[in-house]
Design an enzyme around this catalytic site. Structure first.
Site, PDB file in Angstrom:
ATOM      1  N   ASP A 194       0.837  -1.197   0.000  1.00  0.00           N
ATOM      2  CA  ASP A 194       0.000   0.000   0.000  1.00  0.00           C
ATOM      3  C   ASP A 194       0.880   1.258   0.000  1.00  0.00           C
ATOM      4  O   ASP A 194       1.860   1.332   0.756  1.00  0.00           O
ATOM      5  CB  ASP A 194      -0.878  -0.014   1.260  1.00  0.00           C
ATOM      6  CG  ASP A 194      -1.897   1.108   1.261  1.00  0.00           C
ATOM      7  OD1 ASP A 194      -2.698   1.173   0.313  1.00  0.00           O
ATOM      8  OD2 ASP A 194      -1.887   1.922   2.204  1.00  0.00           O
TER       9      ASP A 194
ATOM     10  N   GLU B 251      14.322 -15.261   0.754  1.00  0.00           N
ATOM     11  CA  GLU B 251      14.668 -16.262   1.784  1.00  0.00           C
ATOM     12  C   GLU B 251      13.708 -17.448   1.744  1.00  0.00           C
ATOM     13  O   GLU B 251      13.982 -18.499   2.296  1.00  0.00           O
ATOM     14  CB  GLU B 251      14.529 -15.652   3.197  1.00  0.00           C
ATOM     15  CG  GLU B 251      15.582 -14.661   3.580  1.00  0.00           C
ATOM     16  CD  GLU B 251      15.154 -13.888   4.848  1.00  0.00           C
ATOM     17  OE1 GLU B 251      14.225 -14.325   5.579  1.00  0.00           O
ATOM     18  OE2 GLU B 251      15.765 -12.828   5.082  1.00  0.00           O
TER      19      GLU B 251
HETATM   20  C1  BGC Z   1      -5.412   2.324  -0.574  1.00  0.00           C
HETATM   21  C2  BGC Z   1      -6.585   3.090  -0.091  1.00  0.00           C
HETATM   22  C3  BGC Z   1      -6.264   3.607   1.304  1.00  0.00           C
HETATM   23  C4  BGC Z   1      -4.954   4.399   1.297  1.00  0.00           C
HETATM   24  C5  BGC Z   1      -4.428   4.619   2.682  1.00  0.00           C
HETATM   25  C6  BGC Z   1      -4.425   3.445  -0.711  1.00  0.00           C
HETATM   26  O1  BGC Z   1      -3.807   3.775  -1.725  1.00  0.00           O
HETATM   27  O2  BGC Z   1      -5.601   1.618  -1.762  1.00  0.00           O
HETATM   28  O3  BGC Z   1      -7.756   2.331  -0.074  1.00  0.00           O
HETATM   29  O4  BGC Z   1      -7.282   4.439   1.744  1.00  0.00           O
HETATM   30  O5  BGC Z   1      -3.959   3.726   0.582  1.00  0.00           O
HETATM   31  O6  BGC Z   1      -3.899   3.440   3.212  1.00  0.00           O
END
Ligand code: BGC
Length: 557
Positions: free
Chosen positions: A204, A267
């Site tokens: 993310d 790993e």
């Molecule tokens: C995720 C979102 C989220 C954000 C904060 C993003 O890019 O895909 O759904 O709200 O990151 O974590």
């Protein structure tokens, strides 16, 4: 493709937005039990892997993207034991499992942040996050002018006077990736899940971890625009894509973190892989994430952001294949996800220009869903014929539109509140999946469920259910099933290269060897198909050797 190349080079990966996929225990929210019960469906769709949005313990300020404990599953979704069973069961179905990891920020309920709050200004506990004194005579102004992707300032002040950084909601404090404990902790979390059998991670906000050490104000031109799916419009940013140095997005130093993560993945036996959610402003910048010693793949948002135009799509395809190919990485193709308006609703609008990274992804104005659906069918054939991997966001295979009329009272995305009720946020693409039956909850929850689905489903979704579409050869679902199956069987599809064929303006036609041609008609007039031995698959009727506007075909040549 050859049997020795790693699976992720041309995988079809299905995105499971866990809250909305399938509810096993009847509380109106999707869960691990629900995913397990639908593994046969995923097998019938033919996907290679599933990416599951965050399932960790979380107060759910941003539906799981605010993680309180990365080694625990939220009770709403299940337990670690159930996650292990899901992984094993999916593997028995030949489906790999990729959870989401959220390294840019934690929840404000995470033990580290709670310790930082308790320890006070200047304490070592605060160094794991980004705390600063404010500006102005009494420190009452935020430390700089950065803005939250969800609206408002990116800083919140505590009663003790310190400010902390959150590029997203205040409940999502940003970690300080200069801190060795932060680096060590995430490598340990990766090992925790790799040793439980996961096949990789979706990372993310992979482009956000490293901040400029001096935390300078945004360069004037970038204010107040933001980079990513949740951005606000800034007309000054129109024009060709260019990279500009930014104090908190896509900084060069971030790659060092991923070189270390790559070593962790290596790993473990088998081909474990990472996919970066990195919003980079040029294909070169994106390619930097997937060099040989870095991450394996990255989402190609340029494809998702492209308008429905042959010229624009071809440019995106060429740039992506060129830049990623140069570093030895496969391309990925994605049309929708849980952050953007569903593409049937996007393509049903007359957006002519290509989106930029700093434009909102929720275009307004009247929508023509018939048109959007026709284009979505053609787009699926285009995406699945391109070299590399592809992502399917749950529900796109059912042709679900964005739900644009959710009552305000049910909206849950933090964007709704943070924008002062000017932006409805992302709930419209997160409505629970319709599986069967004629009325809500359409099989999303069991019959004896104690609660309604967490977001209401439209009353007219009966035709969109898996049950209604199965064995209807004109349905979106059977189109996806057929395409994914053919893609698996046909030696020309998956990883590899493509050759563009001459075609009329507004038509995309390319060949893949051996013996495969894909034609997509984005023009306003019917197009005569090139010579072929048979039609393998068509998004429309392709009758009389003519391809109607907004339709695509796969040909055997
Ligand atoms: C995720 C979102 C989220 C954000 C904060 C993003 O890019 O895909 O759904 O709200 O990151 O974590």
């Amino acid at each position: 493709m050859s049997g020795t190349a790693p699976w992720w080079r041309d995988a079809v990966i299905y995105q499971v937005y866990i809250r909305s996929f399938a509810d096993g225990n009847g509380d109106g929210v999707g869960d691990i039990a629900g995913i397990r019960s639908r593994l046969p469906y995923l097998k019938s769709l033919g996907v290679d892997a599933i990416w599951i949005n965050p399932w960790y313990k979380s107060p759910m300020a941003d539906h799981g993207y605010d993680v309180a404990d990365y080694r625990a599953i939220d009770p709403l979704f299940g337990t670690v034991a159930e996650a292990e069973e899901l992984i094993a069961e999916a593997h028995r179905h030949g489906i790999r499992v990729i959870p989401d990891i959220v390294p840019n920020h934690t929840s404000d309920q995470h033990a580290w942040f709670q310790a930082a709050l308790a320890a006070g200004p200047g304490s070592p506990e605060r160094e794991r996050y980004v705390f600063r004194p404010g500006r102005g005579p009494d420190g009452g102004e935020p430390p700089n002018d950065w803005v939250s992707c969800f609206g408002g300032p990116a800083w919140t002040r505590l009663p003790d006077g310190d400010w902390y950084l959150h590029l997203f909601a205040p409940e999502q404090p940003d970690l300080n990736w200069e801190h060795p404990e932060v680096r060590a902790e995430f490598e340990s979390i990766l090992r925790f899940w790799f040793s439980r059998g996961v096949d990789g991670f979706r990372i993310d906000v992979a482009h956000g971890l490293v901040k400029h050490p001096g935390l300078p104000d945004l360069p004037p031109r970038q204010q107040p625009a933001q980079q990513g799916p949740l951005a606000t419009a800034d007309p000054s940013q129109e024009g060709p894509q260019q990279h500009t140095d930014h104090p908190h997005w896509d900084r060069d130093e971030v790659h060092e973190i991923y070189r270390a993560w790559r070593k962790v993945a290596d790993e473990f036996p088998g081909d474990r892989c990472f996919v970066a959610e990195a919003w980079a402003d040029t294909p070169e910048r994106l390619a930097a994430y997937v060099r040989r010693d870095g991450l394996h793949t990255a989402f190609n948002f340029d494809f998702l952001m492209s308008s429905w135009s042959a010229k624009d799509l071809r440019a995106v395809i060429d740039d992506s294949l060129g830049m990623l190919g140069a570093v030895g990485a496969p391309a990925t193709w994605v049309l929708s996800n849980h952050d953007v308006m569903r593409h049937t609703s996007r393509y049903g609008r007359t957006t002519v220009k290509r989106w930029a990274v700093n434009e909102p992804y929720r275009p307004e104005g009247p929508v023509d869903l018939e048109l959007g659906t026709r284009r979505a069918r053609a787009a699926a054939l285009l995406m699945l014929a391109l070299p590399g991997g592809a992502y399917i966001y749950q529900g796109e295979e059912l042709g679900l539109p964005e739900v644009e009329d959710l009552p305000e009272a049910v909206l849950q995305d933090p964007i709704w509140e943070r924008s002062g009720h000017t932006d409805r946020g992302r709930d419209g693409c997160r409505v629970p999946i319709p599986w069967s039956g004629r009325t809500p909850p359409y099989g999303f929850s069991p019959e004896d469920a104690s609660a309604a689905p967490w977001l209401p489903q439209p009353a007219d979704w009966a035709e969109h259910t898996v049950e209604a579409q199965t064995r209807d050869e004109t349905s979106m679902l059977e189109l996806y099933r057929g395409a994914v199956r053919l893609r698996r069987e046909h030696p020309a599809l998956g990883d590899g290269t493509l050759t563009w064929l001459d075609a009329a303006e507004g038509v995309l036609a390319f060949r893949r060897d051996p013996g495969f041609v894909c034609v997509v008609n984005l023009s306003a007039t019917a197009y005569r198909l090139p010579d072929h031995t048979s039609i393998l698959l068509a998004s429309g009727t392709a009758q009389g050797g003519l391809l109607a506007p907004d339709e695509a075909v796969w040909l055997s040549v």
